[in-house]
Design a protein around this motif. Structure first.
Motif, short mmCIF file in Angstrom:
data_model
loop_
_atom_site.label_atom_id
_atom_site.label_comp_id
_atom_site.label_asym_id
_atom_site.label_seq_id
_atom_site.Cartn_x
_atom_site.Cartn_y
_atom_site.Cartn_z
N ARG A 143 0.87 -1.18 0.15
CA ARG A 143 0.08 -0.04 0.17
C ARG A 143 1.18 1.22 0.02
O ARG A 143 1.84 1.31 0.80
N ILE A 144 0.64 2.00 -0.95
CA ILE A 144 1.53 3.34 -0.98
C ILE A 144 0.98 4.44 -0.14
O ILE A 144 -0.22 4.63 -0.20
N THR A 145 1.95 5.03 0.67
CA THR A 145 1.76 6.10 1.48
C THR A 145 2.01 7.40 1.11
O THR A 145 1.55 8.50 1.49
N ALA A 146 3.19 7.49 0.34
CA ALA A 146 3.62 8.60 -0.14
C ALA A 146 4.63 8.50 -1.29
O ALA A 146 5.11 7.43 -1.94
N ALA A 147 4.71 9.54 -2.13
CA ALA A 147 5.77 9.58 -3.32
C ALA A 147 6.32 10.88 -3.36
O ALA A 147 6.10 11.89 -3.07
N ILE A 198 -3.98 3.48 -2.92
CA ILE A 198 -3.26 3.04 -3.91
C ILE A 198 -2.60 1.94 -3.48
O ILE A 198 -1.55 1.78 -2.36
N THR A 199 -2.81 0.66 -4.01
CA THR A 199 -2.23 -0.68 -3.64
C THR A 199 -1.94 -1.55 -4.69
O THR A 199 -2.88 -1.21 -5.84
N ALA A 200 -0.96 -2.33 -4.69
CA ALA A 200 -0.80 -3.17 -5.73
C ALA A 200 -1.83 -3.99 -5.81
O ALA A 200 -2.58 -4.29 -4.94
N ASN A 201 -1.79 -4.97 -6.89
CA ASN A 201 -3.21 -5.94 -7.10
C ASN A 201 -2.34 -7.17 -6.14
O ASN A 201 -1.39 -7.41 -5.71
N ASP A 202 -3.56 -8.13 -6.33
CA ASP A 202 -3.10 -9.64 -5.68
C ASP A 202 -1.92 -10.33 -5.77
O ASP A 202 -1.36 -10.97 -5.31
N VAL A 203 -1.21 -9.88 -7.25
CA VAL A 203 0.05 -10.49 -7.68
C VAL A 203 0.98 -9.30 -7.59
O VAL A 203 2.12 -9.74 -8.30
N GLY A 204 0.88 -8.47 -6.90
CA GLY A 204 2.04 -7.48 -6.93
C GLY A 204 2.23 -6.48 -7.94
O GLY A 204 3.31 -5.99 -8.05
N VAL A 205 1.23 -6.33 -8.92
CA VAL A 205 1.69 -5.45 -9.77
C VAL A 205 0.76 -3.97 -9.62
O VAL A 205 -0.41 -3.82 -8.97
N LEU A 206 1.60 -2.93 -9.84
CA LEU A 206 0.99 -1.51 -9.72
C LEU A 206 1.28 -0.70 -10.94
O LEU A 206 2.26 -1.12 -11.61
#
Length: 140
Positions: A70-74, A92-100
Motif C-alpha cells: 500500500r503506497i503512502t507517499a511519493a 493506492i495498492t498493488a493488486n493481488d499478484v504485486g502489480v501496480l
C-alpha cells in the motif's frame, strides 16, 4: 515549476493483471519501471511496479501470506534533486499478484535532457525507486 503543477502529477493508480494468488515471483525485489524510455513535459506516462508485495521475509511455515504493498507517499526527483511532493491518493495498492500501474504527467518546465525518477514509500516504510525517464523537448 509550481507546487500546484506537481500536486497533480499522480493522476491514476490501479492494480492490473490477474487475480491469481501471489506466488514466489511476487516476492522478488520490487521494481518500478517506466512504460516509455523518454517523454516530454506535459505528457502522461505509465509507471509500472512489479513484485510490489510485503510479508515475503517470513518463513514459509509461519503461514503468513504475502500482501500487496500500500503506497503512502511519493517523491519526485529531477536529476536527483527532490521536487515538491505530489499528492498520493488514498488506497493506492498493488493488486493481488504485486502489480501496480500509475499514470503520471511529466511536470511542465522540466528541461530537456533531465532524468525523472519517482520514489514510492509503502505503509511499512520501505522506499522503492523507479528507473530513470529521460525528458525530451516538448513535441518530440
Amino acid at each position: 515549476m509550481s507546487a500546484a503543477t506537481l500536486g497533480a502529477v499522480l493522476l491514476v493508480a490501479t492494480g492490473c493483471g490477474s487475480s491469481v494468488p501471489a506466488g514466489p515471483e511476487a516476492c522478488d525485489t520490487p521494481k518500478l519501471m517506466w512504460s516509455e524510455d523518454a517523454a516530454s513535459p506535459g505528457e502522461v506516462v505509465t509507471l509500472l511496479g512489479s513484485s510490489m508485495m510485503t510479508g515475503c521475509s517470513g518463513a514459509a511455515s509461519d503461514g503468513a501470506e504475502p500482501q500487496p504493498l500500500r503506497i503512502t507517499a511519493a517523491e519526485l526527483f529531477v536529476d536527483r534533486e527532490a521536487m515538491p511532493a505530489p499528492t498520493v491518493a488514498e488506497g493506492i495498492t498493488a493488486n493481488d499478484v504485486g502489480v501496480l500501474e500509475m499514470q503520471l504527467a511529466v511536470p511542465d518546465g522540466v528541461p530537456a535532457g533531465s532524468a525523472l525518477t519517482v520514489e514510492l514509500t509503502e505503509s511499512e516504510g520501505a522506499v522503492i525507486r523507479s528507473d530513470e525517464l529521460v525528458i525530451e523537448r516538448a513535441g518530440t
